[in-house]
Each structure stands twice: as C-alpha cells, then as structure tokens.
Design a protein around this motif. Structure first.
Motif, PDB file in Angstrom:
ATOM      1  N   VAL A   2      38.242  58.085  35.351  1.00 24.04           N
ATOM      2  CA  VAL A   2      38.108  56.669  35.445  1.00 24.04           C
ATOM      3  C   VAL A   2      39.313  56.183  34.912  1.00 24.04           C
ATOM      4  O   VAL A   2      39.972  55.667  35.424  1.00 24.04           O
ATOM      5  N   VAL A   3      39.958  56.691  34.113  1.00 27.97           N
ATOM      6  CA  VAL A   3      41.449  56.024  33.318  1.00 27.97           C
ATOM      7  C   VAL A   3      42.174  56.424  34.574  1.00 27.97           C
ATOM      8  O   VAL A   3      43.595  55.449  34.553  1.00 27.97           O
ATOM      9  N   SER A   4      42.401  57.596  35.274  1.00 26.63           N
ATOM     10  CA  SER A   4      43.663  58.152  36.517  1.00 26.63           C
ATOM     11  C   SER A   4      43.917  57.479  37.232  1.00 26.63           C
ATOM     12  O   SER A   4      44.770  57.113  37.397  1.00 26.63           O
ATOM     13  N   GLU A   5      42.279  57.047  37.202  1.00 24.99           N
ATOM     14  CA  GLU A   5      42.260  56.216  38.709  1.00 24.99           C
ATOM     15  C   GLU A   5      42.732  54.618  38.631  1.00 24.99           C
ATOM     16  O   GLU A   5      42.968  54.543  39.065  1.00 24.99           O
ATOM     17  N   LEU A   6      42.496  53.905  37.784  1.00 25.39           N
ATOM     18  CA  LEU A   6      41.973  52.795  37.598  1.00 25.39           C
ATOM     19  C   LEU A   6      43.803  52.550  37.598  1.00 25.39           C
ATOM     20  O   LEU A   6      44.701  51.451  37.999  1.00 25.39           O
ATOM     21  N   MET A   7      44.405  53.398  36.335  1.00 28.65           N
ATOM     22  CA  MET A   7      46.249  53.419  36.151  1.00 28.65           C
ATOM     23  C   MET A   7      46.957  53.717  37.843  1.00 28.65           C
ATOM     24  O   MET A   7      47.991  53.592  37.892  1.00 28.65           O
ATOM     25  N   THR A   8      46.055  54.805  37.982  1.00 31.48           N
ATOM     26  CA  THR A   8      47.204  54.683  39.799  1.00 31.48           C
ATOM     27  C   THR A   8      47.324  54.285  39.915  1.00 31.48           C
ATOM     28  O   THR A   8      48.029  53.835  41.191  1.00 31.48           O
ATOM     29  N   ASN A   9      45.816  53.336  40.456  1.00 35.90           N
ATOM     30  CA  ASN A   9      45.699  52.328  41.647  1.00 35.90           C
ATOM     31  C   ASN A   9      46.465  51.056  41.388  1.00 35.90           C
ATOM     32  O   ASN A   9      47.844  50.204  41.661  1.00 35.90           O
ATOM     33  N   ALA A  10      46.705  51.002  39.837  1.00 38.45           N
ATOM     34  CA  ALA A  10      47.677  49.804  39.291  1.00 38.45           C
ATOM     35  C   ALA A  10      49.063  50.038  39.297  1.00 38.45           C
ATOM     36  O   ALA A  10      50.007  49.052  39.816  1.00 38.45           O
ATOM     37  N   VAL A  11      49.667  51.323  39.592  1.00 39.86           N
ATOM     38  CA  VAL A  11      51.012  51.545  39.420  1.00 39.86           C
ATOM     39  C   VAL A  11      51.628  51.519  41.009  1.00 39.86           C
ATOM     40  O   VAL A  11      52.357  50.947  41.553  1.00 39.86           O
ATOM     41  N   LYS A  12      50.696  52.581  41.500  1.00 34.23           N
ATOM     42  CA  LYS A  12      50.568  52.512  43.081  1.00 34.23           C
ATOM     43  C   LYS A  12      50.666  50.783  43.939  1.00 34.23           C
ATOM     44  O   LYS A  12      51.315  50.986  44.940  1.00 34.23           O
ATOM     45  N   TYR A  13      49.751  49.839  43.773  1.00 35.18           N
ATOM     46  CA  TYR A  13      49.066  49.070  44.105  1.00 35.18           C
ATOM     47  C   TYR A  13      49.396  47.866  43.930  1.00 35.18           C
ATOM     48  O   TYR A  13      49.590  46.635  44.219  1.00 35.18           O
TER      49      TYR A  13
END
Length: 84
Positions: A2-13
């Motif tokens: 969950v942390v990985s997905e949310l952080m990836t989305n924040a950085v990417k989008y």
C-alpha cells in the motif's frame, strides 16, 4: 504494498511537496500520502487486459477503506489497513 503504490502514484502523478504519514491505532494501520497535485485519482474498474494503472485498485483490495480528498495545497489519500 500500500505504501509503495501510494508513494509511486504521488511521485508519478502528483507534485511537491509529498508527505507520508503512518499511524497505528489498535488493530489498524493508517497510511496517509499527501502531495501538491490537485487532480484526484479515480478508481478504474478491474481489467486484467490493461497494462499498468492498477495501483489504486491494489490499494483498495488490501485496505478496509480508502479516502481521497482535496486539501490545500493539493490532495490526500488515506488507506486504513486491518492488522487482524
């Protein structure tokens, strides 16, 4: 995950500033990610043929609930995960 997905989305989008807050209360862990982007993520229907863009779908599947809100200066995504 969950942390990985949310952080990836924040950085990417999203955009700066990005903040991650983890909190535990009783049998729940709360993962909150804030970023400066104003576009809210939109859950998509499951599609096994789609390549990528399954992050929010994964977060929702692993969490008791997911809350997405605009707040100055951007948005906040909070996922609550049961420990038991």
């Amino acid at each position: 995950m969950v942390v990985s997905e949310l952080m990836t989305n924040a950085v990417k989008y999203g955009s700066d500033p990005i903040e991650l807050v983890l909190a535990r209360a009783d049998d729940m862990v709360t993962v909150t990610v804030r970023d400066g982007g104003t576009t809210l993520p939109v859950p998509r229907p499951a599609d096994p043929c789609r390549v990528g863009q399954h992050g929010l779908e994964i977060v929702a599947a692993l969490s008791r609930d997911v809350d997405i809100r605009r707040e100055p200066p951007g948005k906040r995504v909070t996922a609550r995960i049961a420990l038991s």
